[in-house]
Motif scaffolding. Structure first.
Motif, PDB file in Angstrom:
ATOM      1  N   HIS A   1      -2.964 -58.677  99.317  1.00  0.00           N
ATOM      2  CA  HIS A   1      -4.341 -58.207  99.154  1.00  0.00           C
ATOM      3  C   HIS A   1      -4.470 -56.733  99.536  1.00  0.00           C
ATOM      4  O   HIS A   1      -5.135 -55.959  98.833  1.00  0.00           O
ATOM      5  CB  HIS A   1      -5.297 -59.044 100.008  1.00  0.00           C
ATOM      6  CG  HIS A   1      -5.526 -60.416  99.477  1.00  0.00           C
ATOM      7  ND1 HIS A   1      -5.642 -61.513 100.294  1.00  0.00           N
ATOM      8  CD2 HIS A   1      -5.669 -60.892  98.215  1.00  0.00           C
ATOM      9  CE1 HIS A   1      -5.852 -62.586  99.563  1.00  0.00           C
ATOM     10  NE2 HIS A   1      -5.866 -62.238  98.294  1.00  0.00           N
ATOM     11  N   ALA A   2      -3.849 -56.332 100.625  1.00  0.00           N
ATOM     12  CA  ALA A   2      -3.942 -54.936 101.068  1.00  0.00           C
ATOM     13  C   ALA A   2      -3.298 -53.987 100.063  1.00  0.00           C
ATOM     14  O   ALA A   2      -3.820 -52.894  99.801  1.00  0.00           O
ATOM     15  CB  ALA A   2      -3.299 -54.767 102.446  1.00  0.00           C
ATOM     16  N   LEU A   3      -2.168 -54.382  99.492  1.00  0.00           N
ATOM     17  CA  LEU A   3      -1.517 -53.531  98.491  1.00  0.00           C
ATOM     18  C   LEU A   3      -2.374 -53.408  97.233  1.00  0.00           C
ATOM     19  O   LEU A   3      -2.535 -52.305  96.685  1.00  0.00           O
ATOM     20  CB  LEU A   3      -0.125 -54.060  98.155  1.00  0.00           C
ATOM     21  CG  LEU A   3       0.916 -53.900  99.262  1.00  0.00           C
ATOM     22  CD1 LEU A   3       2.190 -54.658  98.908  1.00  0.00           C
ATOM     23  CD2 LEU A   3       1.211 -52.429  99.523  1.00  0.00           C
ATOM     24  N   LEU A   4      -2.942 -54.515  96.786  1.00  0.00           N
ATOM     25  CA  LEU A   4      -3.815 -54.463  95.610  1.00  0.00           C
ATOM     26  C   LEU A   4      -5.068 -53.625  95.897  1.00  0.00           C
ATOM     27  O   LEU A   4      -5.531 -52.865  95.037  1.00  0.00           O
ATOM     28  CB  LEU A   4      -4.208 -55.878  95.176  1.00  0.00           C
ATOM     29  CG  LEU A   4      -3.081 -56.685  94.541  1.00  0.00           C
ATOM     30  CD1 LEU A   4      -3.467 -58.153  94.418  1.00  0.00           C
ATOM     31  CD2 LEU A   4      -2.696 -56.106  93.190  1.00  0.00           C
ATOM     32  N   GLN A   5      -5.589 -53.737  97.102  1.00  0.00           N
ATOM     33  CA  GLN A   5      -6.745 -52.927  97.493  1.00  0.00           C
ATOM     34  C   GLN A   5      -6.380 -51.448  97.493  1.00  0.00           C
ATOM     35  O   GLN A   5      -7.171 -50.597  97.077  1.00  0.00           O
ATOM     36  CB  GLN A   5      -7.263 -53.358  98.869  1.00  0.00           C
ATOM     37  CG  GLN A   5      -8.562 -52.710  99.260  1.00  0.00           C
ATOM     38  CD  GLN A   5      -9.732 -53.194  98.419  1.00  0.00           C
ATOM     39  OE1 GLN A   5      -9.792 -54.349  98.015  1.00  0.00           O
ATOM     40  NE2 GLN A   5     -10.659 -52.296  98.136  1.00  0.00           N
ATOM     41  N   SER A   6      -5.171 -51.135  97.925  1.00  0.00           N
ATOM     42  CA  SER A   6      -4.714 -49.737  97.921  1.00  0.00           C
ATOM     43  C   SER A   6      -4.714 -49.166  96.507  1.00  0.00           C
ATOM     44  O   SER A   6      -5.170 -48.044  96.284  1.00  0.00           O
ATOM     45  CB  SER A   6      -3.306 -49.637  98.523  1.00  0.00           C
ATOM     46  OG  SER A   6      -3.322 -49.932  99.895  1.00  0.00           O
ATOM     47  N   VAL A   7      -4.200 -49.941  95.559  1.00  0.00           N
ATOM     48  CA  VAL A   7      -4.183 -49.473  94.169  1.00  0.00           C
ATOM     49  C   VAL A   7      -5.610 -49.227  93.685  1.00  0.00           C
ATOM     50  O   VAL A   7      -5.905 -48.184  93.092  1.00  0.00           O
ATOM     51  CB  VAL A   7      -3.459 -50.481  93.242  1.00  0.00           C
ATOM     52  CG1 VAL A   7      -3.658 -50.103  91.771  1.00  0.00           C
ATOM     53  CG2 VAL A   7      -1.984 -50.555  93.583  1.00  0.00           C
TER      54      VAL A   7
END
Length: 167
Positions: free
Chosen positions: A25-31
């Motif tokens: 979730h955090a990586l997708l939020q970063s994108v």
């Protein structure tokens, strides 16, 4: 899912182990945030270093490079010459791709990370891994969690830099 709803409130990502959901979730939020912050960003500002701080271009390259390196360590592999060369050039704006290409590279790397997460048995998340030439000890989940929190940190720094150079 709404584009304003954060990923951690969107439910589980299919086939990603439960313990890696926050990382995914955090990586997708970063994108998502990178894309939002760089909408209509002027290309001529990509490598400006306001107040002697890292450029937007550096943060974009670094997001991709760090994620790539941490995934390599999680897989119990050693860094390649190409990865060392990428690291060396993260802050180099000469012959650099556009911001849109750098964003696409990061999004691709996040996709590769999520594909990798789907292959990891949860029972191996606490397996020991080693980082760098000094072989510093960590775990698979430690590496992957750090990839997510490090990405979020640089996205925050990127937002500040975008704000400083955009106007």
């Amino acid at each position: 899912m709404s584009s304003t709803q954060e990923y951690w409130l969107s439910g589980p990502i299919p086939d990603v182990p439960a313990l890696l959901q926050p990382t995914a979730h955090a990586l997708l939020q970063s994108v998502r945030e990178v894309k939002t912050y760089l909408a209509n960003f002027p290309e001529d500002k990509l490598w400006e270093e306001p107040f002697g701080r890292a450029s937007v271009g550096f943060h974009l390259r670094h997001l991709t490079g760090v994620l790539d390196r941490l995934l390599t360590y999680a897989k119990e592999e050693t860094l390649t010459d190409a990865q060392f060369q990428f690291l060396k050039n993260e802050g180099n704006g000469e012959k650099a791709p556009s911001s849109q290409k750098l964003i696409a590279d990061f999004e691709t790397k996040v996709g590769q990370a999520l594909d990798y997460f789907k292959t990891i048995p949860e029972t191996t998340l606490t397996d020991e891994r080693f980082v760098g030439r000094k072989k510093l000890s960590t775990t698979v989940i430690g590496l992957l969690f750090h990839a997510a929190e490090h990405s979020q940190r640089h996205v925050g720094q990127l937002l500040v830099t975008v704000s400083a150079v955009k106007d």
